[in-house]
Design a protein around this motif. Structure first.
Motif, PDB file in Angstrom:
ATOM      1  N   CYS A 212       7.121  14.523   3.639  1.00  0.00           N
ATOM      2  CA  CYS A 212       6.118  15.287   2.882  1.00  0.00           C
ATOM      3  C   CYS A 212       5.544  16.941   3.694  1.00  0.00           C
ATOM      4  CB  CYS A 212       4.806  14.524   2.840  1.00  0.00           C
ATOM      5  SG  CYS A 212       4.769  12.903   1.970  1.00  0.00           S
ATOM      6  N   GLN A 213       6.437  17.221   4.538  1.00  0.00           N
ATOM      7  CA  GLN A 213       6.007  18.574   5.158  1.00  0.00           C
ATOM      8  C   GLN A 213       5.681  19.723   4.298  1.00  0.00           C
ATOM      9  OE1 GLN A 213       8.853  19.019   8.520  1.00  0.00           O
ATOM     10  NE2 GLN A 213      10.722  19.512   6.825  1.00  0.00           N
ATOM     11  N   LEU A 214       6.663  19.754   3.221  1.00  0.00           N
ATOM     12  CA  LEU A 214       6.632  20.943   2.384  1.00  0.00           C
ATOM     13  C   LEU A 214       5.901  20.621   1.117  1.00  0.00           C
ATOM     14  CD1 LEU A 214      10.185  21.975   2.688  1.00  0.00           C
ATOM     15  CD2 LEU A 214       8.518  22.827   3.888  1.00  0.00           C
ATOM     16  N   ALA A 215       5.211  19.433   1.058  1.00  0.00           N
ATOM     17  CA  ALA A 215       4.342  19.232  -0.167  1.00  0.00           C
ATOM     18  C   ALA A 215       3.094  20.029  -0.114  1.00  0.00           C
ATOM     19  CB  ALA A 215       4.005  17.761  -0.213  1.00  0.00           C
ATOM     20  N   SER A 216       2.694  20.441  -1.483  1.00  0.00           N
ATOM     21  CA  SER A 216       1.506  21.284  -1.597  1.00  0.00           C
ATOM     22  C   SER A 216       0.228  20.332  -1.484  1.00  0.00           C
ATOM     23  CB  SER A 216       1.339  21.881  -3.010  1.00  0.00           C
ATOM     24  OG  SER A 216       1.417  21.040  -4.141  1.00  0.00           O
ATOM     25  N   ARG A 217       0.388  18.828  -1.708  1.00  0.00           N
ATOM     26  CA  ARG A 217      -0.899  18.001  -1.607  1.00  0.00           C
ATOM     27  C   ARG A 217      -0.320  17.139  -0.477  1.00  0.00           C
ATOM     28  NH1 ARG A 217      -2.825  16.114  -7.262  1.00  0.00           N
ATOM     29  NH2 ARG A 217      -4.711  15.505  -6.046  1.00  0.00           N
ATOM     30  N   GLN A 218      -0.527  17.530   0.670  1.00  0.00           N
ATOM     31  CA  GLN A 218      -0.134  16.666   1.947  1.00  0.00           C
ATOM     32  C   GLN A 218      -0.493  15.146   1.870  1.00  0.00           C
ATOM     33  OE1 GLN A 218       1.665  17.819   5.220  1.00  0.00           O
ATOM     34  NE2 GLN A 218       2.670  19.336   3.935  1.00  0.00           N
TER      35      GLN A 218
ATOM     36  N   ILE B 278      10.727   0.605  10.439  1.00  0.00           N
ATOM     37  CA  ILE B 278      10.771   1.977  10.605  1.00  0.00           C
ATOM     38  C   ILE B 278       9.736   2.459  10.894  1.00  0.00           C
ATOM     39  CG2 ILE B 278      12.910   2.076   9.284  1.00  0.00           C
ATOM     40  CD1 ILE B 278      11.221   3.813   7.192  1.00  0.00           C
ATOM     41  N   ASP B 279       9.471   3.882  11.812  1.00  0.00           N
ATOM     42  CA  ASP B 279       8.211   4.509  11.929  1.00  0.00           C
ATOM     43  C   ASP B 279       7.522   5.129  10.684  1.00  0.00           C
ATOM     44  OD1 ASP B 279       6.025   5.659  12.882  1.00  0.00           O
ATOM     45  OD2 ASP B 279       7.047   6.956  14.175  1.00  0.00           O
ATOM     46  N   CYS B 280       7.092   4.613   9.808  1.00  0.00           N
ATOM     47  CA  CYS B 280       6.587   5.204   8.196  1.00  0.00           C
ATOM     48  C   CYS B 280       5.945   6.399   8.701  1.00  0.00           C
ATOM     49  CB  CYS B 280       5.754   4.046   7.549  1.00  0.00           C
ATOM     50  SG  CYS B 280       6.796   2.913   6.909  1.00  0.00           S
ATOM     51  N   ASP B 281       5.023   6.707   9.760  1.00  0.00           N
ATOM     52  CA  ASP B 281       4.255   7.861   9.810  1.00  0.00           C
ATOM     53  C   ASP B 281       5.056   9.089   9.951  1.00  0.00           C
ATOM     54  OD1 ASP B 281       1.716   6.514   9.420  1.00  0.00           O
ATOM     55  OD2 ASP B 281       1.522   6.091  11.398  1.00  0.00           O
ATOM     56  N   ALA B 282       5.966   8.797  10.909  1.00  0.00           N
ATOM     57  CA  ALA B 282       6.918   9.793  11.088  1.00  0.00           C
ATOM     58  C   ALA B 282       7.904  10.302   9.938  1.00  0.00           C
ATOM     59  CB  ALA B 282       7.824   9.463  12.585  1.00  0.00           C
TER      60      ALA B 282
ATOM     61  N   ALA C 297       1.031   7.857  -0.758  1.00  0.00           N
ATOM     62  CA  ALA C 297       1.870   7.425  -1.497  1.00  0.00           C
ATOM     63  C   ALA C 297       3.055   7.040  -0.778  1.00  0.00           C
ATOM     64  CB  ALA C 297       2.380   8.496  -2.555  1.00  0.00           C
ATOM     65  N   CYS C 298       3.773   7.981   0.141  1.00  0.00           N
ATOM     66  CA  CYS C 298       4.760   7.735   1.184  1.00  0.00           C
ATOM     67  C   CYS C 298       4.739   6.512   1.896  1.00  0.00           C
ATOM     68  CB  CYS C 298       5.308   8.921   1.644  1.00  0.00           C
ATOM     69  SG  CYS C 298       6.909   8.835   2.690  1.00  0.00           S
ATOM     70  N   GLY C 299       3.485   6.382   2.305  1.00  0.00           N
ATOM     71  CA  GLY C 299       3.175   5.389   3.342  1.00  0.00           C
ATOM     72  C   GLY C 299       3.334   3.959   2.326  1.00  0.00           C
ATOM     73  N   THR C 300       2.702   4.135   1.240  1.00  0.00           N
ATOM     74  CA  THR C 300       2.765   2.849   0.709  1.00  0.00           C
ATOM     75  C   THR C 300       4.177   2.515   0.188  1.00  0.00           C
ATOM     76  OG1 THR C 300       0.618   3.307  -0.377  1.00  0.00           O
ATOM     77  CG2 THR C 300       1.859   1.779  -1.472  1.00  0.00           C
ATOM     78  N   CYS C 301       5.184   3.456  -0.043  1.00  0.00           N
ATOM     79  CA  CYS C 301       6.397   3.183  -0.547  1.00  0.00           C
ATOM     80  C   CYS C 301       7.080   2.718   0.679  1.00  0.00           C
ATOM     81  CB  CYS C 301       6.953   4.332  -1.420  1.00  0.00           C
ATOM     82  SG  CYS C 301       6.161   4.834  -2.650  1.00  0.00           S
ATOM     83  N   CYS C 302       6.786   3.233   1.879  1.00  0.00           N
ATOM     84  CA  CYS C 302       7.512   3.032   3.200  1.00  0.00           C
ATOM     85  C   CYS C 302       7.072   1.582   3.207  1.00  0.00           C
ATOM     86  CB  CYS C 302       7.358   3.837   4.122  1.00  0.00           C
ATOM     87  SG  CYS C 302       8.256   3.427   5.779  1.00  0.00           S
ATOM     88  N   ALA C 303       6.105   1.277   3.556  1.00  0.00           N
ATOM     89  CA  ALA C 303       5.488  -0.186   3.760  1.00  0.00           C
ATOM     90  C   ALA C 303       6.250  -1.367   3.092  1.00  0.00           C
ATOM     91  CB  ALA C 303       4.044  -0.257   3.885  1.00  0.00           C
ATOM     92  N   ARG C 304       6.584  -0.794   1.680  1.00  0.00           N
ATOM     93  CA  ARG C 304       6.865  -2.047   0.561  1.00  0.00           C
ATOM     94  C   ARG C 304       8.400  -2.010   0.999  1.00  0.00           C
ATOM     95  NH1 ARG C 304       3.605  -0.688  -4.812  1.00  0.00           N
ATOM     96  NH2 ARG C 304       1.222  -1.358  -3.955  1.00  0.00           N
ATOM     97  N   CYS C 305       8.976  -1.087   0.923  1.00  0.00           N
ATOM     98  CA  CYS C 305      10.646  -0.744   0.860  1.00  0.00           C
ATOM     99  C   CYS C 305      11.124  -0.865   2.337  1.00  0.00           C
ATOM    100  CB  CYS C 305      10.937   0.397   0.303  1.00  0.00           C
ATOM    101  SG  CYS C 305      10.519   0.482  -1.379  1.00  0.00           S
ATOM    102  N   SER C 306      10.412  -0.327   3.509  1.00  0.00           N
ATOM    103  CA  SER C 306      11.169   0.001   4.852  1.00  0.00           C
ATOM    104  C   SER C 306      12.124   0.856   4.785  1.00  0.00           C
ATOM    105  CB  SER C 306      11.607  -1.813   5.428  1.00  0.00           C
ATOM    106  OG  SER C 306      10.340  -2.488   5.494  1.00  0.00           O
ATOM    107  N   CYS C 307      11.777   1.900   4.062  1.00  0.00           N
ATOM    108  CA  CYS C 307      12.932   2.785   3.761  1.00  0.00           C
ATOM    109  C   CYS C 307      12.348   3.827   3.102  1.00  0.00           C
ATOM    110  CB  CYS C 307      14.125   2.399   2.763  1.00  0.00           C
ATOM    111  SG  CYS C 307      15.268   3.715   2.530  1.00  0.00           S
TER     112      CYS C 307
END
Length: 101
Positions: free
Chosen positions: A51-57, A41-45, A63-73
């Motif tokens: 993370c669009q509404l996160a206070s610390r983008q 999947i396109d992890c960046d997108a 963190a999301c990128g790491t999780c996405c790379a490991r889980c592909s989800c």
């Protein structure tokens, strides 16, 4: 006696061919299962949307990128929906806190 030797040899040959056919089928089904589970999947997108509404983008995106790379989800939406991606939902930090935003 000669007929029984020929029949035994033909039975063994049939069993060998059957075994080879079954092994080839198992290899094909394993390849098909591996290709369907490792869909990229396109992890960046996906993380940008998550993370669009996160206070610390930057922290959220990293963190999301790491999780996405490991889980592909990545779960849909900006928060919640963790039941859609169990791997993403259960990943923790060394301190035992949830890693994925």
């Amino acid at each position: 006696m000669t007929i029984s030797k020929v029949s035994i040899a033909s039975i063994l040959l049939c069993l060998l061919l059957l075994n080879l056919t079954e092994a080839a089928h198992q290899v094909e089904s394993t390849k098909a299962a591996a290709s369907s589970t490792s869909a990229k999947i396109d992890c960046d997108a996906a993380c940008a949307a998550r993370c669009q509404l996160a206070s610390r983008q930057r922290l959220c995106h990293r963190a999301c990128g790491t999780c996405c790379a490991r889980c592909s989800c990545v779960p849909p939406g900006t928060s919640g929906n963790r039941d859609v991606c169990p791997c993403y939902a259960t990943m923790t930090t060394h301190g035992g806190r949830l890693k994925c935003p």
